[in-house]
Motif scaffolding. Structure first.
Motif, PDB file in Angstrom:
ATOM      1  N   LEU A  77       0.814  -1.220   0.000  1.00 59.89           N
ATOM      2  CA  LEU A  77       0.000   0.000   0.000  1.00 59.89           C
ATOM      3  C   LEU A  77       0.845   1.267   0.000  1.00 59.89           C
ATOM      4  N   ASP A  78       2.138   1.123   0.221  1.00 60.06           N
ATOM      5  CA  ASP A  78       3.061   2.260   0.244  1.00 60.06           C
ATOM      6  C   ASP A  78       2.567   3.340   1.212  1.00 60.06           C
ATOM      7  N   ARG A  79       2.406   4.590   0.749  1.00 58.75           N
ATOM      8  CA  ARG A  79       2.080   5.687   1.668  1.00 58.75           C
ATOM      9  C   ARG A  79       0.632   5.672   2.134  1.00 58.75           C
ATOM     10  N   ARG A  80      -0.166   4.752   1.595  1.00 61.77           N
ATOM     11  CA  ARG A  80      -1.542   4.620   2.077  1.00 61.77           C
ATOM     12  C   ARG A  80      -1.596   3.832   3.383  1.00 61.77           C
ATOM     13  N   LEU A  81      -0.449   3.277   3.783  1.00 63.18           N
ATOM     14  CA  LEU A  81      -0.355   2.522   5.035  1.00 63.18           C
ATOM     15  C   LEU A  81       0.505   3.293   6.028  1.00 63.18           C
ATOM     16  N   VAL A  82      -0.028   3.510   7.221  1.00 63.06           N
ATOM     17  CA  VAL A  82       0.682   4.223   8.284  1.00 63.06           C
ATOM     18  C   VAL A  82       0.662   3.357   9.535  1.00 63.06           C
ATOM     19  N   GLY A  83       1.794   3.277  10.222  1.00 65.57           N
ATOM     20  CA  GLY A  83       1.868   2.577  11.489  1.00 65.57           C
ATOM     21  C   GLY A  83       2.074   3.560  12.632  1.00 65.57           C
TER      22      GLY A  83
END
Length: 319
Positions: A38-44
């Motif tokens: 998801l690249d930058r669509r995924l945040v932790g």
């Protein structure tokens, strides 16, 4: 019913979603590596209350945030050869750095050279070609504080995990604010994922940051709880899934969970359950990534049907 993996179609199903995953190093790292496409669509959003090992030594002498869980996530996401080994390398007794972890030292050093801890994390992410966003739950140091039923208090993550019974209340000492970036991502998310990992010391700490808890409550995102595959070695390991949900609600004042991924299907719950996720063949306490991906794709289609033109969710997977 056993979930059968369809990796390509599962990735396609999730590809348009904005997802925020919350938790500690090992569990959060597994979720983020599963969804890293998801690249930058995924945040932790990473727990920063650890006070043991190399992280604990750095915190004791330098009053910094806990770097260990952030480093653990980065090691599972890094696209550079040998990056995992470098980040996780631990110095032995032949060195003056005995017990320290190289990745923790790198993050601490970059923080010292940066205006904010987030700046150092972003710099190391670029060097390691990590395309997902990793954020600490707060940029200010804080510790876990447990209040017991005999009016005693237990301070620090290490001691809390060793308790014999569940505390009456869990809080942060001192109370800290989240980062504006974390709140922004929570506001814009379609899905929020909690866990897997230690319930008290990985999943709960970010939810004890008041503005994170309120951002989740106000967010239109649906919340998925990923349960552990095996009981953890802490007082939470004796809780049923429903007891965990009830205890979480007691602590933050509302019930955020919309769906759970768990191989234990409790009776008498209005929360849908996706079950039968396989464990990794080498590490039985960690989820198989393909199976976890399929479970997350099915969960998303169940919770967000308006975002999918076609639904391939097997409703028999929900109990």
């Amino acid at each position: 019913m056993v979930i059968h993996s369809q990796t390509a179609s599962d990735k396609q199903a999730l590809s348009s979603l904005r997802i925020t995953a919350i938790g500690g190093g090992h569990g959060l790292g597994r979720v983020m590596s599963t969804l890293s496409f998801l690249d930058r669509r995924l945040v932790g959003i990473v727990t920063t209350t650890d006070n043991g090992g190399s992280t604990g030594m750095l915190r004791k002498h330098h009053q910094c945030i806990a770097w260990g869980d952030i480093r653990n996530c980065m090691s599972q996401l890094a696209n550079q050869p040998l990056a995992k080994e470098v980040l996780n390398y631990r110095f032995n007794s032949d060195s003056n750095l005995d017990g320290h972890n190289l990745g923790n030292l790198l993050l601490y050093s970059l923080d010292a050279l940066s205006a904010r801890p987030i700046d150092g994390i972003q710099l190391l992410s670029r060097l390691l070609k990590v395309n997902n966003r990793i954020l600490p739950m707060s940029e200010m140091p804080t510790d876990l504080l447990a209040e017991l039923d005999n009016n005693l208090q237990c301070f620090g993550e290490i001691r809390i995990d060793e308790l014999g019974t569940m505390p009456q209340r869990l809080s942060l000492s001192p109370q800290v604010n989240s980062t504006p970036e974390a709140l922004q991502h929570l506001k814009r998310s379609d899905l929020i994922i909690l866990g897997p990992g230690s319930f008290l010391t990985s999943v709960m700490p970010p939810l004890l940051v008041t503005d994170i808890a309120q951002a989740i409550k106000k967010s239109p995102a649906k919340v998925i709880f990923v349960d552990n595959l095996v009981p953890e070695l802490s007082p939470a390991g004796n809780l049923t899934l429903l007891q965990k949900f009830a205890w979480l609600e007691q602590q933050i004042g509302y019930q955020p969970i919309d769906l759970a991924i768990s191989n234990v299907s409790p009776l008498h719950t209005n929360i849908p359950i996706v079950s039968c996720v396989a464990s990794d063949q080498e590490l039985i306490h960690r989820h198989d990534t393909d199976g976890l991906l399929t479970a997350l794709a099915q969960s998303a289609q169940h919770l967000l049907p308006h975002m999918f033109t076609e639904t391939v969710t097997d409703l028999h997977s929900f109990k």
